[in-house]
Every structure is written in C-alpha cells, then in structure tokens.
Design a protein around this motif. Sequence first.
Motif, PDB file in Angstrom:
ATOM      1  N   MET A  45       0.834  -1.205   0.000  1.00  0.00           N
ATOM      2  CA  MET A  45       0.000   0.000   0.000  1.00  0.00           C
ATOM      3  C   MET A  45       0.869   1.254   0.000  1.00  0.00           C
ATOM      4  O   MET A  45       1.983   1.242   0.529  1.00  0.00           O
ATOM      5  N   PHE A  46       0.352   2.334  -0.601  1.00  0.00           N
ATOM      6  CA  PHE A  46       1.004   3.644  -0.624  1.00  0.00           C
ATOM      7  C   PHE A  46       2.360   3.607  -1.333  1.00  0.00           C
ATOM      8  O   PHE A  46       3.323   4.215  -0.883  1.00  0.00           O
ATOM      9  N   LEU A 104      -3.991   5.310  -6.248  1.00  0.00           N
ATOM     10  CA  LEU A 104      -4.570   5.938  -5.064  1.00  0.00           C
ATOM     11  C   LEU A 104      -4.734   7.444  -5.265  1.00  0.00           C
ATOM     12  O   LEU A 104      -3.888   8.102  -5.872  1.00  0.00           O
ATOM     13  N   ASP A 105      -5.837   7.965  -4.756  1.00  0.00           N
ATOM     14  CA  ASP A 105      -6.179   9.385  -4.893  1.00  0.00           C
ATOM     15  C   ASP A 105      -5.752  10.108  -3.626  1.00  0.00           C
ATOM     16  O   ASP A 105      -6.345   9.917  -2.566  1.00  0.00           O
ATOM     17  N   LYS A 106      -4.716  10.947  -3.733  1.00  0.00           N
ATOM     18  CA  LYS A 106      -4.066  11.504  -2.547  1.00  0.00           C
ATOM     19  C   LYS A 106      -4.457  12.954  -2.274  1.00  0.00           C
ATOM     20  O   LYS A 106      -4.854  13.700  -3.162  1.00  0.00           O
ATOM     21  N   THR A 142       0.801   6.911  -7.126  1.00  0.00           N
ATOM     22  CA  THR A 142       0.882   6.084  -5.923  1.00  0.00           C
ATOM     23  C   THR A 142      -0.118   4.942  -6.054  1.00  0.00           C
ATOM     24  O   THR A 142      -1.245   5.161  -6.508  1.00  0.00           O
ATOM     25  N   ARG A 170      -4.826  -0.708  -7.772  1.00  0.00           N
ATOM     26  CA  ARG A 170      -5.482   0.570  -8.054  1.00  0.00           C
ATOM     27  C   ARG A 170      -4.511   1.710  -7.827  1.00  0.00           C
ATOM     28  O   ARG A 170      -3.574   1.604  -7.027  1.00  0.00           O
ATOM     29  N   GLU A 195      -1.672   0.780  -4.888  1.00  0.00           N
ATOM     30  CA  GLU A 195      -1.792  -0.440  -4.093  1.00  0.00           C
ATOM     31  C   GLU A 195      -1.411  -1.596  -5.014  1.00  0.00           C
ATOM     32  O   GLU A 195      -1.848  -1.649  -6.174  1.00  0.00           O
TER      33      GLU A 195
END
Length: 392
Positions: free
Chosen positions: A169-170, A214-216, A224, A212, A226
């Motif tokens: 993740m991240f 990631l929407d930061k 970024t 996916r 996963e």
Amino acid sequence: MSAVEKLAGEGARRSPYFTEEHEALRDQVRRFVEAEIKPHALKWEEDGFVPREVLRKMGALGFFGIRYPAEYGGSEMDTLATVVLAEELGRSTFSGVAITALVHTDMASVHIANAGSKAQRDKYLPAIIAGEKIVAVAVTEPDAGSDVKGIRTTARREGDQYILNGAKMFITNGVHADLYCVAAKTDPAAKPSQSVSIFLVEKGTPGFTVSRALDKHGWRSSDTAELSFVDCRVPAENLLGQEGRGFYAIMSNFQNERTVIGAMAIGESQAAIDLTLDYVKTRKAFGAPLWEKQAIRQRLAELAGKVEAGRQLVYHAAWLDAQGFDATREVSMVKAYCGELVNEVMYDCLQFHGGMGYMRESAIERMTRDARVQSIGGGATEVMLEEVAKRL
C-alpha cells in the motif's frame, strides 16, 4: 529571482560543506527546474504522474546516477550531492515531481546498487541511471508502515523460484514503475528482523498486478498505488542480497531516505517563504503593504531562522554520513524536525496569503497539501523522536 532567493543561493555557496562540484550540480538542477518543471508541472498534477520523457531528461543530465559507479553511467558523488538534488527539487514548489525522482534515485534503486549481484547491477543500473527504467520500493502494507517487522507478504521458495503472496500500500511510482523492490517474509518462523528478504519484480510478471491508483491529498503529480501479489513467481536469482537480510537493508537505507526527505522539506520551506515575502511586499491592506505589519515580518523572520537551522542540520547529517560516521541520531532529528517544520512554514505562509492562499490557483495552497505527508512518510515524527530518545 527574488532577493531572498539570491541570498539563499549565496548562503549555500558560502557553506563549508560543499565543493565546486556540488555547486555546479545545484546550478544545473536549478536551471532544469526553471526550464523543464515549473512551466509544465500543473498539467502533471492533473494527470497524476510525471511523463516518462521528463524522467529520461533527468537521467540524461546525470541526476539519477549521482552516487552510482561510473561504469554504469554514474558520477560517484556523495550524500551531500543527494541533498543538493533533493533541496533544489523541493524548491520547485512541485513536491510530487520531486518525490517521483527521489524515490527512484534514493529510496528504491539504491537497494540494487547496495545489495545487488554483479549480474543484477549490470542488467538494471544502466537503464535506471538513464531514466529508461523507473523503480519503486514496495515495503509498506495496510498494517505495516514504520513497523517493517510487521509485514505479511510472504515469499516461499519452490525449486528455482520464489512464490510471492500479499499486498502493498502507498507505493510511490507504483503505477508507472518498470521494476519493484519488494519486501516479503521468507521465513515467518524466524525472528522478525531475520525473516524479511527483498526481491526484484518486473512489471508484467504473472501474479503481480497494480490493484489501483490511489487518490491523494497532496503530491498529486506523483503516482501512488496499491499492489497485489497472488502466486507471483519470480526467479530465485531475483533475490536481492542474502535471504533474511532484507530488514537490515531497509533500515539501513531509511537513513538515506530520511535525509532526502529532510532536504526536500527545507527546499519547500524556503520556496514558501520566498513566495510569501514577494506577496506581502505587494499586497496592500489598511493602506499599506502587509510587510509593514510588524507581526507578519517578525513571524517570517522567525520562520526563516528555523529553516536555516533545519538546513544546517540536514547538511551536517549528510556530511557525517559522507565521512562514514553513524548519523542515525542526527538523521532521525532531521526527519522529525524538518517534517514538522515544513508544515509549520506552510501553515503561516498560507495564512499570510489570506483568502488567496486558500484558492487552488495559489501555489501555496498546493504546497501546503504536499507538505502534510512529510511528517508521516519515511518514518512518522513520533517514531523518529523515539529513535532520537534511544540515543540521548
């Protein structure tokens, strides 16, 4: 260039830590930022990633091989050179671009340079340094961030292959990278510090998928992701270093990562002060420029002093590392201090921009969002303070 920027540049040149070679690099990176990043990076913020052709340009200029061997196209410089690169990219005001490059150079590919076999280095480093192959490091998991011992991804040996299962993740550069340094437990029964290994996994390997993007909150131009590994088979020769030594490799490189993040934060902080000084000297309120308000100019003076203190702490920690000293205490101080400082600076600089600072069209609004993660990523402030406390 503002008067403050000129003074900042002159201050860096007066620093006893840097050689003419370091300063030539600083000038080169600064020119690249002005010509190739600032005019285009708002589009990259919208797109969610930095175009590959820009990364290739950085590679062609030598930015991706600063500390790597000349035989692979590197320039064999030191930790201070890395700090120069990170600080100047931070000054761009586009931290998503900065972290895209710095993860590639100093958080991911460094594992190959440090622990890779000759065959692995020969295969990957030339393309990495040239910006032809971009690298991500996959350590963090939904339940394991600063606690590296807590990772659950496993790698089981089967003949001449390892089979990876788990999730990450991240992961910065996770969507568009070509190569991933993946941490996994090879011996769950061993002590946590002796159970982790690192593997090279190429994009397209069966069983490995980007789950996916990631929407930061910030770092919008940094992709970024996963990641998912389901019976992902990699050749045994893709093991980086020795089995069971991954934890030590990760912890060792944390020192480099934290120094880089600290330097980037100082560059961001200086840029924010520069922008705010220019703004308050032209924006009028109650019949006079905001600069005429004593509270504002004294607070900016105080912030400038804190940024200079942070800058010297970063430089000193980098110098210690370049000289071969154990700088774990100083680097932990850097990460804790600079990660908190950049948020303090952004808070007040946005405040002094007034309503305009809250608008998406304002650079300081974007920079404030970008800064928030820097007290989290690479080691949360609380974890860093514990590292310092252990060494008091």
